[in-house]
Scaffold this motif. Structure first.
Motif, mmCIF file in Angstrom:
data_model
loop_
_atom_site.group_PDB
_atom_site.id
_atom_site.type_symbol
_atom_site.label_atom_id
_atom_site.label_comp_id
_atom_site.label_asym_id
_atom_site.label_seq_id
_atom_site.Cartn_x
_atom_site.Cartn_y
_atom_site.Cartn_z
ATOM 1 N N UNK A 79 39.474 43.280 12.420
ATOM 2 C CA UNK A 79 40.853 43.230 12.893
ATOM 3 C C UNK A 79 41.777 42.728 11.797
ATOM 4 N N UNK A 100 40.507 32.554 24.715
ATOM 5 C CA UNK A 100 40.009 31.752 23.605
ATOM 6 C C UNK A 100 41.113 30.799 23.149
ATOM 7 N N UNK A 102 49.148 35.036 2.390
ATOM 8 C CA UNK A 102 50.594 34.905 2.592
ATOM 9 C C UNK A 102 51.283 35.930 1.708
ATOM 10 N N UNK A 135 45.657 40.864 11.803
ATOM 11 C CA UNK A 135 46.755 40.262 12.547
ATOM 12 C C UNK A 135 47.779 39.776 11.526
ATOM 13 N N UNK A 189 54.558 33.834 16.653
ATOM 14 C CA UNK A 189 53.191 33.929 17.140
ATOM 15 C C UNK A 189 52.389 34.921 16.315
ATOM 16 N N UNK A 190 51.090 34.809 16.432
ATOM 17 C CA UNK A 190 50.177 35.737 15.778
ATOM 18 C C UNK A 190 50.213 37.072 16.523
ATOM 19 N N UNK A 192 35.675 29.496 23.789
ATOM 20 C CA UNK A 192 35.890 30.735 24.522
ATOM 21 C C UNK A 192 35.433 30.520 25.950
ATOM 22 N N UNK A 237 46.198 37.890 8.631
ATOM 23 C CA UNK A 237 44.854 37.386 8.907
ATOM 24 C C UNK A 237 43.901 38.546 9.184
ATOM 25 N N UNK A 280 42.425 28.505 19.852
ATOM 26 C CA UNK A 280 42.327 28.372 18.421
ATOM 27 C C UNK A 280 43.208 27.214 17.954
ATOM 28 N N UNK A 340 52.126 35.931 7.074
ATOM 29 C CA UNK A 340 50.733 35.603 6.814
ATOM 30 C C UNK A 340 49.909 36.682 7.496
ATOM 31 N N UNK A 353 33.321 35.423 20.097
ATOM 32 C CA UNK A 353 34.516 34.907 19.462
ATOM 33 C C UNK A 353 34.819 35.678 18.190
ATOM 34 N N UNK A 354 36.097 35.700 17.853
ATOM 35 C CA UNK A 354 36.541 36.325 16.613
ATOM 36 C C UNK A 354 36.671 35.244 15.548
ATOM 37 N N UNK A 378 48.835 41.131 16.844
ATOM 38 C CA UNK A 378 47.766 42.092 16.558
ATOM 39 C C UNK A 378 48.346 43.285 15.805
ATOM 40 N N UNK A 380 51.280 36.940 11.106
ATOM 41 C CA UNK A 380 52.072 35.862 11.686
ATOM 42 C C UNK A 380 53.299 35.646 10.804
ATOM 43 N N UNK A 429 38.261 34.172 12.059
ATOM 44 C CA UNK A 429 39.430 34.489 11.258
ATOM 45 C C UNK A 429 39.282 33.977 9.833
ATOM 46 N N UNK A 430 39.840 34.738 8.904
ATOM 47 C CA UNK A 430 39.940 34.270 7.536
ATOM 48 C C UNK A 430 41.095 33.294 7.383
ATOM 49 N N UNK A 431 41.232 32.761 6.174
ATOM 50 C CA UNK A 431 42.282 31.775 5.898
ATOM 51 C C UNK A 431 43.652 32.422 5.733
ATOM 52 N N UNK A 463 44.422 28.958 8.163
ATOM 53 C CA UNK A 463 43.840 29.957 9.041
ATOM 54 C C UNK A 463 43.610 29.446 10.448
#
Lengths: 114, 111
Positions: free
Chosen positions: A33, B33, A110, A35, A42-43, B48, A91, B35, A89, A102-103, A45, A37, A105-107, B42
């Motif tokens: 995925x 979930x 930016x 995403x 908000x983050x 979850x 992700x 976070x 940003x 669960x997903x 998709x 931000x 996420x990377x850091x 990140x």
């Protein structure tokens, strides 16, 4: 714990230029995925990717965006002609399966478009 | 449509106190979930909870889910300064694992 890695951590580009954001998902994961931000928001998709094709994309993911998994390990997001409003940003995330997993996420990268 | 709205937007507490934040959503979900995001960094997965579960615990975290009210809560017990972060709920509703995030609750824990 395994992790999703993204490069670069920060990229500055001029408006109209192409950028490629890179991600290395967790090795046994199958779903990928992107995403984004925007600062203070908000983050959101962008796109999901499975079995070497896009499975779902949002309205944000228009023709200037593309994704690719070129070599079985990397997962890239390309923005063809960046706009100021693409500054955000970004992700990358991956998951082993869909339901109940669960997903990770990377850091994030930016992206600053000037 | 917005899916996943946190309440409150901001929360300031002292170390040792509990922090509770809520999340409401609009449509049926597969799972929800939570976070954490430290400033400019990140997203770290916390917990979850599936749609057929009502409560889950993980360390100092307790999550509840009420599908009849379409709401969830995250409780952090005995908070620490290191818990200072933004907390987001994210719902999964479709078959491809897409997550829809709320706007987040910004938690500040002062020593």
């Amino acid at each position: 714990e395994p992790e999703v890695t993204q490069t670069p951590s920060h990229q500055v580009t001029q408006m109209g230029q192409e950028v490629i954001l890179r991600c290395v998902p967790i090795s046994n994961h199958l779903y990928f995925y992107w995403y984004r931000q925007i600062l203070g928001q908000k983050v959101e998709f962008l796109v999901s990717f499975y079995n070497n094709e896009i499975s779902e994309k949002s309205e944000i993911f228009d023709d200037q965006f593309s994704v690719e998994r070129p070599d079985g390990s990397n997962f890239t997001l390309k923005i063809r002609s960046t706009k100021l409003e693409d500054s955000a940003m970004y992700f990358c995330a991956s998951s082993e399966a869909i339901q109940g997993m669960k997903a990770f996420f990377g850091q994030g990268t930016r992206l600053t478009v000037v | 449509s917005q899916q996943g709205e946190e309440d409150p937007q901001a929360l300031s507490i002292q170390e040792g106190e509990n922090a509770t934040m809520n999340c409401s959503y609009k449509t049926s979900i597969n799972n929800l979930q939570w976070y954490r995001q430290n400033s400019g960094r990140g997203l770290v997965h916390l917990i979850l909870i599936r749609s057929n579960e009502r409560e889950k615990h993980s360390g100092r975290l307790r999550v509840t889910l009420d599908t009849s009210k379409k709401s969830s809560s995250l409780l952090i017990t005995a908070s620490r300064a290191a818990d200072t972060a933004s907390y987001f709920c994210a719902t999964s509703t479709d078959s491809w694992g897409k997550l829809q995030f709320g706007a987040g609750t910004q938690v500040v824990v002062t020593p």
